[in-house]
Enzyme design. Structure first.
Site, PDB file in Angstrom:
ATOM      1  N   LYS A  33       0.814  -1.213   0.000  1.00 28.09           N
ATOM      2  CA  LYS A  33       0.000   0.000   0.000  1.00 28.09           C
ATOM      3  C   LYS A  33       0.855   1.273   0.000  1.00 28.09           C
ATOM      4  CE  LYS A  33      -0.802   0.273   4.918  1.00 28.09           C
ATOM      5  NZ  LYS A  33      -0.068   1.450   5.349  1.00 28.09           N
ATOM      6  N   THR A  34       1.973   1.247   0.703  1.00 26.18           N
ATOM      7  CA  THR A  34       2.828   2.431   0.701  1.00 26.18           C
ATOM      8  C   THR A  34       3.371   2.682  -0.700  1.00 26.18           C
ATOM      9  OG1 THR A  34       3.459   1.826   2.941  1.00 26.18           O
ATOM     10  CG2 THR A  34       4.718   3.572   1.906  1.00 26.18           C
ATOM     11  N   GLN A 257      -6.861  -4.395  10.148  1.00 27.27           N
ATOM     12  CA  GLN A 257      -5.779  -3.852  10.959  1.00 27.27           C
ATOM     13  C   GLN A 257      -6.211  -2.629  11.771  1.00 27.27           C
ATOM     14  OE1 GLN A 257      -1.725  -3.897   9.195  1.00 27.27           O
ATOM     15  NE2 GLN A 257      -2.786  -4.465   7.318  1.00 27.27           N
ATOM     16  N   ARG A 615       3.432  -9.032  10.688  1.00 26.93           N
ATOM     17  CA  ARG A 615       4.688  -8.269  10.641  1.00 26.93           C
ATOM     18  C   ARG A 615       5.841  -9.144  10.172  1.00 26.93           C
ATOM     19  NH1 ARG A 615       2.755  -4.445   9.350  1.00 26.93           N
ATOM     20  NH2 ARG A 615       0.885  -5.703   9.432  1.00 26.93           N
TER      21      ARG A 615
END
Length: 780
Positions: A33-34, A257, A615
């Site tokens: 997404k970044t 999230q 993560r």
DNA sequence: GTAATTGCGCTTTTT
DNA sequence: GCGCAATTAC
């Protein structure tokens, strides 16, 4: 087409190429997404020729903002990204408000109150209202008020809302409405906004001042929001207002999230988005590029236990990977030891570096056991989420001076420094001042300014007047000199720096160094041409103060350092690590005891578990302890219910029953008692019988932190000790120091404003001496 | 008005 | 086991 598009999959590309109109990107964990956000911004600029000044990107952490900007710069290959408005909601709004505050009746140099300041104000208000502060604990009240603010509920609404009043009545705290009102008024009187005010004042500004609304609607033609699932109603409404003109709003989020509902964030914002705008383009990013199949399978499985979610299927082309390892230890300390041992072993076996590991936990209190064991093993680590540099007492004290200079209405800061260092203005005097201020409806500062009128006399009056003169002096200095020079002046005139310098305990030394670092940071701020959120702008003291209160602990530490990272799961959001230890998977801890009362709370805990799992890139350990210390006392805990939700086929339970037995080295190290009764048993026994003789001797290996400053060999300054002018001091000269005695200057460094001499003292070895603070007599 | 000593309550997560 | 606040002594 452009080169930067080539690394994107079809859906990602679609998201990047979408130009006008509302778009919602539902981006699963690790789905890039970044990358999409940054490429999208770069594409808007490079291809569509959108001016950087017209793009606003909002994130939740400064770190995310900085990273985003760097990545855009890299894609563009030029400095255009500098002019983007990229930052956290709080920092961007603070900056806007600083230009518009006067409209709302605030000084443009308004103070920003952090949580501590806000609680301090609450405390005063509660006391002034003669309420019982055992019942109205600042903490509780603060959270209540904060929730109200984040939901855009003002004091008046709060007071008349039936259900809110019912709730407060039931918890036996019916006066919260009045406290809220008094608190808001006091903050306003102090010319201060708390964190939540930055959002709601921004909302009020846009809502009530059409010219402001128009100005910013026009300015921000494209708006992008990261971590959209974590926005609260206040943020939502501001975005809605800002985006109303162009409707070019792009939100990126993942309902799975969402872990900040305690801060007022609501998943409703995601659902509502599709109703607020016509024709919303929705793009789902479901391919995960981060984790192994096994890790992802576990994550999917876990999250499927939640009822409320947007349907999506996260998949990956990555290898199957190893099973997730489940480890039980007897105690929290054993857990720490196990993790440190395993890190050491993995480093040797798989050539990992320290930076490849993260230890993630539910609460900050859990960090201690890990810190201790890592330190013992000599493994470098960085802990995020401790006390921020700027919230240390000595820093807050110093900064309070600067706050008063900039904004004399800031009563919190004023009370903090009025008698620091001790200048004979004690509690009685302060109470009187506050009382006069309240009864005359003026600020405390105005009382001080007109002290004789209020009947102060003698030594007290003199002290007050000296103080007032000093602050006024700093204010006029601010007109001519930069922030650093004013700060330096404060440090010198108040003797704070000198006092700290003369404190030779370890803590004192640390405090001294911290204040030096603060001065350096101010200097750096004044000398750096552009600040973090882009605009070449305000280098003034108030801009500096704004920046530091909005900086968090995570922003002060280097995320790229080669160290093991320790942080809460909340703080780890958005990050990834090759090897992750998810620690403390126990009932009452994770899920936390505070969050098991409703389905919603429990689901949020589960999302938190989902976040920690996702993560990990390649290896994941899940650990839990049978017992751990909770403020002094040993508490037994059941394994977390979440562990049962992991399908067996993805788990390696071979360590689960036996503590650290299978880790080779450790078994032999355990004491006989431990081996008979189980690992960690001796710790409990120690409680009963005291430490064994072997432990009483100093057997702690390797790293022992220095307990106190190295002994200074006392030196009596010469009778004729007069500090020399050291501005032209050269290496090789002989000098005398009041405490350290005689020595030879071996090196000169530092800047002209802050020269540092390295001196080799005859009796006390080599010391670095800051010439601005320490007095040296030149002998020859 | 200040400095030292005891005591109490606290820990969920953060801008 | 720690930090802050009230209590006590100077």
């Amino acid at each position: 087409m452009h080169e930067y598009l080539s690394g994107l999959n079809e859906r990602q590309k679609q998201a990047v190429l979408h130009k006008d109109g509302p778009i919602m990107i539902v981006a699963g964990a690790g789905s890039g997404k970044t990358k999409v956000l940054t490429t999208r911004i770069a594409h808007l600029m490079a291809f569509h020729r959108v001016d950087a000044f017209n793009i606003l990107a909002l994130t939740f952490t400064n770190k995310a903002a900085r990273e985003m900007k760097e990545r855009i710069e890299k894609i563009l290959g030029n400095a255009d990204a500098r002019n983007l408005y990229v930052g956290t909601f709080h920092s961007v709004f603070a900056r806007i408000l600083r230009g518009e505050a006067h409209r709302l009746g605030y000084p443009n140099s308004f103070t920003i109150y952090d949580t501590d300041d806000a609680k301090g104000v609450l405390k005063t208000v509660i006391n002034e209202m003669n309420l019982d502060d055992k019942l109205y604990k600042p903490n509780v009240v603060y959270n209540r008020i904060s929730s109200a603010k984040n939901a855009l509920v003002n004091p008046a609404e709060y007071a008349v809302d039936y259900y809110i009043q019912q709730e407060d009545a039931r918890s036996n705290r019916p006066a919260i409405a009045q406290i809220y009102d008094a608190y808001a008024k006091r903050c306003f009187k102090n010319g201060a906004m708390d964190f939540d005010d930055l959002l709601i004042k921004m909302y009020e500004l846009l809502k009530n001042f059409p010219e402001s609304l128009h100005k910013f609607q026009h300015k921000f033609k494209y708006i992008l929001i990261d971590e959209y699932q974590d926005t609260n109603p206040a943020q939502y409404e501001v975005i809605k207002l800002l985006a109303a003109a162009h409707e070019n709003v792009c939100v990126v989020g993942d309902d799975a999230q969402s872990i900040y509902s305690f801060r007022g964030a609501t998943i409703q914002n995601i659902l509502q988005f599709q109703k607020d705008y016509e024709d919303v383009t929705v793009i789902k990013l479901e391919q995960n590029y981060r984790s192994t199949q096994n890790i992802l399978n576990v994550a999917n499985e876990i999250i499927s236990n939640n009822k409320n979610q947007i349907p999506k299927e996260l998949w990956t082309e990555n290898a199957e990977g190893e099973k997730i390892r489940l480890v039980r230890t007897m105690s929290d300390n054993e857990e720490g030891k196990f993790v440190a041992d395993t890190i050491q072993e993995q480093k040797l076996r798989n050539h990992f570096s320290n930076r490849d590991f993260a230890i993630l936990y539910r609460t900050n209190a859990q960090s201690r056991a890990f810190e201790e064991s890592l330190r013992r093993m000599g493994i470098a680590y960085t802990m995020f989420g401790g006390v921020s540099f700027y919230s240390r007492k000595e820093i807050k004290d110093f900064v309070a001076y600067l706050r008063v200079v900039v904004n004399t209405r800031d009563e919190e800061a004023l009370k903090r420094i009025i008698n620091y260092p001790v200048r004979g203005i004690g509690k009685t005097t302060i109470d009187k001042c506050v009382l006069f201020a309240n009864t005359h409806n003026i600020s405390m500062w105005e009382v001080l300014e007109q002290a004789p009128r209020f009947g102060f006399k003698g030594g007290t009056l003199e002290s007050i007047e000296n103080f007032v003169v000093f602050i006024k002096g700093c204010q006029s200095m601010l007109q001519l000199k930069n922030a650093y020079e004013v700060a330096f002046h404060v440090g010198k005139q108040t003797n704070i720096v000198k006092e700290l310098f003369n404190d030779k305990t370890t803590e004192g030394l640390q405090r001294y160094e911290n204040v030096q670092e603060l001065l350096n940071s101010i200097k750096e701020f004044t000398e750096t041409p552009s600040n973090d959120d882009g605009e070449v702008g305000d280098k003034g003291l108030s801009a500096y103060l704004q920046q530091i209160t909005l900086l968090t602990d995570a922003d002060e530490k280097d995320p790229n350092a080669d160290t093991v990272k320790l942080m809460t799961i909340h703080a780890a959001k958005g990050l990834e690590f090759p090897v992750v230890f998810a620690a403390g998977l126990e009932e009452m801890l994770f899920p936390n005891a505070m969050s098991i009362n409703t389905r919603e709370e429990l689901e949020e805990e589960r999302r938190l578990f989902y976040v920690v799992i996702t993560r990990a890139k390649s290896k994941l350990w899940i650990t839990y302890a049978n017992s751990r210390y909770k403020f002094g006392q040993l508490v037994q805990n059941e394994p977390s219910r979440f562990i049962e939700e992991i399908p067996q086929q993805y788990l390696d339970r071979s360590f689960a029953g036996g503590g650290i037995r299978n880790q080779g080295t450790s078994f032999a190290q355990g004491s006989a008692f431990d081996r008979m009764r189980g690992f960690g048993a001796s710790e409990q026994a120690e409680k009963l019988y005291g430490p064994p003789p072997s432990k009483r001797k100093d057997t702690v290996p390797a790293y022992v932190p220095p307990k106190s400053a190295p002994k200074v060999v006392e030196h009596k300054p010469s009778q004729d000790f007069v500090p020399s002018d050291t501005s032209n001091l050269q290496a090789g000269q002989k000098v005398e120091h009041q405490k350290f005695g005689f020595g030879t200057v071996s090196k000169m460094e530092g800047s002209t404003h802050n020269p540092v001499a390295t001196v080799l003292f005859d009796l006390n070895g080599e010391k670095k001496i800051m010439l601005n603070y320490a007095k040296l007599r030149i002998v020859e």
